[in-house]
Design an enzyme around this catalytic site. Sequence first.
Site, PDB file in Angstrom:
ATOM      1  N   ASP A  67      31.980  38.680  48.859  1.00 15.89           N
ATOM      2  CA  ASP A  67      31.066  38.583  47.720  1.00 15.89           C
ATOM      3  C   ASP A  67      29.719  37.984  48.093  1.00 15.89           C
ATOM      4  O   ASP A  67      29.530  37.447  49.185  1.00 15.89           O
ATOM      5  CB  ASP A  67      31.712  37.766  46.580  1.00 15.89           C
ATOM      6  CG  ASP A  67      32.514  36.564  47.088  1.00 15.89           C
ATOM      7  OD1 ASP A  67      32.204  36.069  48.184  1.00 15.89           O
ATOM      8  OD2 ASP A  67      33.440  36.135  46.397  1.00 15.89           O
ATOM      9  N   ASN A 136      40.940  28.872  38.446  1.00 14.42           N
ATOM     10  CA  ASN A 136      41.376  29.780  37.379  1.00 14.42           C
ATOM     11  C   ASN A 136      42.095  31.017  37.924  1.00 14.42           C
ATOM     12  O   ASN A 136      42.327  31.966  37.208  1.00 14.42           O
ATOM     13  CB  ASN A 136      40.177  30.215  36.522  1.00 14.42           C
ATOM     14  CG  ASN A 136      39.130  30.976  37.332  1.00 14.42           C
ATOM     15  OD1 ASN A 136      39.322  31.230  38.515  1.00 14.42           O
ATOM     16  ND2 ASN A 136      38.031  31.337  36.688  1.00 14.42           N
ATOM     17  N   HIS A 138      40.946  33.008  40.359  1.00 13.03           N
ATOM     18  CA  HIS A 138      40.117  34.124  40.856  1.00 13.03           C
ATOM     19  C   HIS A 138      40.293  34.315  42.358  1.00 13.03           C
ATOM     20  O   HIS A 138      40.577  33.373  43.094  1.00 13.03           O
ATOM     21  CB  HIS A 138      38.642  33.982  40.446  1.00 13.03           C
ATOM     22  CG  HIS A 138      37.846  32.945  41.168  1.00 13.03           C
ATOM     23  ND1 HIS A 138      36.906  32.144  40.547  1.00 13.03           N
ATOM     24  CD2 HIS A 138      37.816  32.563  42.470  1.00 13.03           C
ATOM     25  CE1 HIS A 138      36.345  31.349  41.427  1.00 13.03           C
ATOM     26  NE2 HIS A 138      36.877  31.575  42.603  1.00 13.03           N
ATOM     27  N   GLU A 143      37.103  37.279  38.252  1.00 14.08           N
ATOM     28  CA  GLU A 143      37.502  36.251  37.289  1.00 14.08           C
ATOM     29  C   GLU A 143      38.646  36.768  36.415  1.00 14.08           C
ATOM     30  O   GLU A 143      38.914  37.976  36.370  1.00 14.08           O
ATOM     31  CB  GLU A 143      36.291  35.879  36.420  1.00 14.08           C
ATOM     32  CG  GLU A 143      35.081  35.362  37.196  1.00 14.08           C
ATOM     33  CD  GLU A 143      35.260  33.943  37.762  1.00 14.08           C
ATOM     34  OE1 GLU A 143      36.406  33.454  37.865  1.00 14.08           O
ATOM     35  OE2 GLU A 143      34.235  33.333  38.134  1.00 14.08           O
TER      36      GLU A 143
HETATM   37  C1  F6R Z   1      34.476  32.985  48.246  1.00 11.70           C
HETATM   38  C2  F6R Z   1      35.317  33.486  47.181  1.00 11.70           C
HETATM   39  C3  F6R Z   1      36.009  32.597  46.213  1.00 11.70           C
HETATM   40  C4  F6R Z   1      36.522  31.287  46.816  1.00 11.70           C
HETATM   41  C5  F6R Z   1      37.163  30.427  45.725  1.00 11.70           C
HETATM   42  C6  F6R Z   1      37.646  29.096  46.276  1.00 11.70           C
HETATM   43  O1  F6R Z   1      33.933  34.049  49.004  1.00 11.70           O
HETATM   44  O2  F6R Z   1      35.410  34.647  47.067  1.00 11.70           O
HETATM   45  O3  F6R Z   1      37.088  33.297  45.647  1.00 11.70           O
HETATM   46  O4  F6R Z   1      37.469  31.583  47.806  1.00 11.70           O
HETATM   47  O5  F6R Z   1      36.212  30.180  44.731  1.00 11.70           O
HETATM   48  O6  F6R Z   1      36.532  28.359  46.682  1.00 11.70           O
HETATM   49  P1  F6R Z   1      36.703  27.012  47.512  1.00 11.70           P
HETATM   50  O7  F6R Z   1      37.253  27.400  48.839  1.00 11.70           O
HETATM   51  O8  F6R Z   1      35.307  26.458  47.623  1.00 11.70           O
HETATM   52  O9  F6R Z   1      37.631  26.137  46.743  1.00 11.70           O
END
Ligand code: F6R
Length: 247
Positions: A67, A136, A138, A143
């Site tokens: 992303d 959540n 994701h 989301e």
């Molecule tokens: C990042 C991504 C997100 C993160 C998720 C967890 O490229 O796609 O899904 O993996 O938000 O983020 P952290 O590792 O910062 O807790």
Amino acid sequence: MNLVSVKDYQELSEYACNEIEGVVRANPHSVLGLATGGTPLGTYQEMIKGFAERNVDYRHVTTFNLDEYIGLGREHPQSYYAYMMNNLFNHINVSPDHIHIPIGNGEGLELECHRYERLIEEIGPPDLQILGIGSNGHIGFNEPGTSFQSETHIVELAESTRRANARYFSSLDEVPQYAITMGIKSILKSKRILLLASGSHKANAVKTLLECDPDEGFPASVLKGHGDVTLVVDEGAVGIDNIVNSL
Ligand code: F6R
């Protein structure tokens, strides 16, 4: 879905790095799916160490990132492009033209989604996809409520996601509201998936994942329908009582 339980963040990072290095050694032309955020930082540090000390060669490897924020140029320090260059790509020998990250600040964002999905089809899918998990549920920036049939698309970030990521910006207002993300269907095309969860702030998400059936309300639950997913958790992310060999 397999479950691997490790002691702490360092062990989780070493485990993930070891898996990545195994894939690259087995096939130097591998395709890797990579994530950003706090979770994979240790993995990337271990990969950099492996490149310097264990002669792991990334010259022929291709990478796809999950992303990118919409509205941040690649030169913005909080763009995921900058994150990947600073935390990994500048320190290993991956070829710049083998690096793929959605472009979030151009004209024609819908076209960019289409281009990215076609590229994954042509060059991919990843032999190994690294994922983190949002509180959540994701994965990527998919989301809750995202269709399990989604391909690369534009998403409005959940308030909880923007708050979680505000730690990297000087204020919540600066956190972009939209992003381009690989869709759930795109992610599921990966041959193998490593889902990493570290720390007690991920314990609720891990518990929900372990307990729920696949449901679009909790995106990570879709991984239960993929044939080769390993959830790697440290002791913070899962209560010791929950440690089992497989789900
Ligand atoms: C990042 C991504 C997100 C993160 C998720 C967890 O490229 O796609 O899904 O993996 O938000 O983020 P952290 O590792 O910062 O807790």
